[in-house]
Design a protein around this motif. Structure first.
Motif, PDB file in Angstrom:
ATOM      1  N   SER A 114      -3.935  -6.395  -4.321  1.00 23.40           N
ATOM      2  CA  SER A 114      -5.171  -5.848  -3.763  1.00 23.40           C
ATOM      3  C   SER A 114      -5.664  -6.688  -2.597  1.00 23.40           C
ATOM      4  O   SER A 114      -6.171  -6.168  -1.597  1.00 23.40           O
ATOM      5  CB  SER A 114      -6.255  -5.775  -4.845  1.00 23.40           C
TER       6      SER A 114
ATOM      7  N   TRP B 198       7.368   3.150  -6.555  1.00 27.66           N
ATOM      8  CA  TRP B 198       7.902   2.373  -7.663  1.00 27.66           C
ATOM      9  C   TRP B 198       8.584   3.244  -8.712  1.00 27.66           C
ATOM     10  O   TRP B 198       9.418   2.773  -9.492  1.00 27.66           O
ATOM     11  CB  TRP B 198       6.785   1.540  -8.309  1.00 27.66           C
TER      12      TRP B 198
ATOM     13  N   LYS C 143       0.842  -1.203   0.000  1.00 31.67           N
ATOM     14  CA  LYS C 143       0.000   0.000   0.000  1.00 31.67           C
ATOM     15  C   LYS C 143       0.875   1.251   0.000  1.00 31.67           C
ATOM     16  O   LYS C 143       0.582   2.231  -0.704  1.00 31.67           O
ATOM     17  CB  LYS C 143      -0.927  -0.002   1.207  1.00 31.67           C
TER      18      LYS C 143
ATOM     19  N   ARG D 216       2.361   1.611  -3.446  1.00 29.01           N
ATOM     20  CA  ARG D 216       1.336   1.999  -4.424  1.00 29.01           C
ATOM     21  C   ARG D 216       0.879   3.442  -4.224  1.00 29.01           C
ATOM     22  O   ARG D 216       0.873   4.239  -5.173  1.00 29.01           O
ATOM     23  CB  ARG D 216       0.136   1.069  -4.318  1.00 29.01           C
ATOM     24  N   ASP D 217       0.495   3.785  -2.988  1.00 32.13           N
ATOM     25  CA  ASP D 217      -0.095   5.097  -2.735  1.00 32.13           C
ATOM     26  C   ASP D 217       0.911   6.236  -2.884  1.00 32.13           C
ATOM     27  O   ASP D 217       0.572   7.315  -3.373  1.00 32.13           O
ATOM     28  CB  ASP D 217      -0.716   5.128  -1.339  1.00 32.13           C
TER      29      ASP D 217
ATOM     30  N   PHE E 216       2.875   0.443 -11.135  1.00 28.39           N
ATOM     31  CA  PHE E 216       2.847  -0.431  -9.967  1.00 28.39           C
ATOM     32  C   PHE E 216       2.739  -1.890 -10.405  1.00 28.39           C
ATOM     33  O   PHE E 216       3.360  -2.778  -9.819  1.00 28.39           O
ATOM     34  CB  PHE E 216       1.664  -0.042  -9.076  1.00 28.39           C
ATOM     35  N   ASP E 217       1.957  -2.137 -11.466  1.00 26.50           N
ATOM     36  CA  ASP E 217       1.822  -3.496 -11.988  1.00 26.50           C
ATOM     37  C   ASP E 217       3.161  -4.040 -12.461  1.00 26.50           C
ATOM     38  O   ASP E 217       3.490  -5.209 -12.229  1.00 26.50           O
ATOM     39  CB  ASP E 217       0.816  -3.528 -13.144  1.00 26.50           C
TER      40      ASP E 217
ATOM     41  N   LYS F  97       3.571   6.004  -4.713  1.00 27.54           N
ATOM     42  CA  LYS F  97       4.225   5.819  -6.015  1.00 27.54           C
ATOM     43  C   LYS F  97       5.742   5.652  -5.863  1.00 27.54           C
ATOM     44  O   LYS F  97       6.534   6.192  -6.641  1.00 27.54           O
ATOM     45  CB  LYS F  97       3.899   6.989  -6.954  1.00 27.54           C
TER      46      LYS F  97
ATOM     47  N   LYS G 138      -1.983  -7.462  -9.979  1.00 29.23           N
ATOM     48  CA  LYS G 138      -2.669  -6.477  -9.139  1.00 29.23           C
ATOM     49  C   LYS G 138      -3.685  -7.137  -8.203  1.00 29.23           C
ATOM     50  O   LYS G 138      -3.903  -6.651  -7.085  1.00 29.23           O
ATOM     51  CB  LYS G 138      -3.363  -5.443 -10.027  1.00 29.23           C
TER      52      LYS G 138
END
Length: 264
Positions: A69, A45, A37, A40-41, A53-54, A43, A65
């Motif tokens: 998730s 990556w 999280k 992802r949130d 993110f994928d 960023k 994903k």
């Protein structure tokens, strides 16, 4: 880690180690969800020039994903919301006695039904508590132009893929994901006398149902995804976990008995 011989363990000691391992698995999912999280949130990556993110998930974990998730949802639903400095992400105390399969099923439960679940509630019972999806059927309006209205579509069960006992590559015929699920079933549940069995793979729980001539593999939603002829599963079990020479002998006999194809 101190090695312990099987003969040195009592039931109480073995259960203690098993309980600790199970707790580690649960907290592992929660920690994974917390950090994914964060990546992802915020960023994060982008720091390593990943396109998305994928792409980060695929390259680092060979996951998609949906797996991320699920981990993030586990943390968001059952993990501690506030962490003290140096504290690792972990389950809320009230969920400490639930196992991973129960928590996964509870994610999609409405709040009022989730409160009815206890650590003793079987996974299947939790699954049955979920709202049933209604199948939509087209309706026909009655009007002067009724002849121009298409007839209602028949409600059909979702089609599933079938894998027959043919001379195909054992490793590649299913595809990577299905091959992993089948392999786990062959390793842990194929010899079980139960007609229904469950295996965990990729952070999901899959149900396997033995029927007359085939074995049906159901996805995380509980709906059938694909089935495999039992004779093929027997061949694959012998090849990977049983009598490999017998499996190879059967394949050779099948090749000799197969009729020649036209033009060969």
């Amino acid at each position: 880690m101190e090695e312990v011989k099987k003969s040195d363990l009592t039931l109480e000691q073995a259960k203690m180690f098993a309980d600790r391992a199970i707790a580690d698995v649960k907290n592992g999912f929660i920690e994974t969800g917390y950090y994914l999280k964060l990546i992802r949130d915020k960023k994060l990556w982008k720091e390593q020039k990943y396109k998305s993110f994928d792409a980060f998930l695929e390259e680092n974990y060979a996951k998609d994903k949906s797996w991320a998730s699920r981990c993030i949802s586990l943390y968001g639903t059952f993990g501690k919301e506030e962490l003290f400095w140096g504290e690792l992400p972990s389950l809320k105390p009230e969920y400490a006695d639930y196992n991973v399969s129960q928590l996964i099923e509870m994610i999609s439960l409405p709040e009022e039904k989730r409160e009815l679940v206890t650590p003793e509630t079987p996974v299947r019972a939790i699954r049955d508590m979920k709202p049933k999806r209604e199948k939509k059927v087209a309706t026909v309006a009655t009007s002067e132009t009724e002849e121009n209205v298409p007839a209602p579509e028949e409600t059909k069960d979702p089609e599933i893929d079938h894998f027959f006992n043919r001379n195909e590559s054992i490793d590649d015929a299913y595809g990577a994901t299905r091959a992993e699920i089948v392999n786990k079933y062959l390793e842990t549940g194929y010899k079980s006398k139960d007609k229904e069995y469950e295996v965990a793979a990729f952070g999901w729980l899959y149900k396997i149902v033995k029927e007359g001539d085939v074995t049906v593999f159901c996805g995380p939603s509980g709906d059938p995804s694909f089935d495999v002829e039992n004779t093929r599963l027997e061949r694959e079990y012998n090849y990977f976990f049983g009598n490999k020479e017998e499996a190879e002998s059967k394949e050779s006999e099948e090749e000799q008995e197969a009729p020649p194809q036209q033009g060969s």
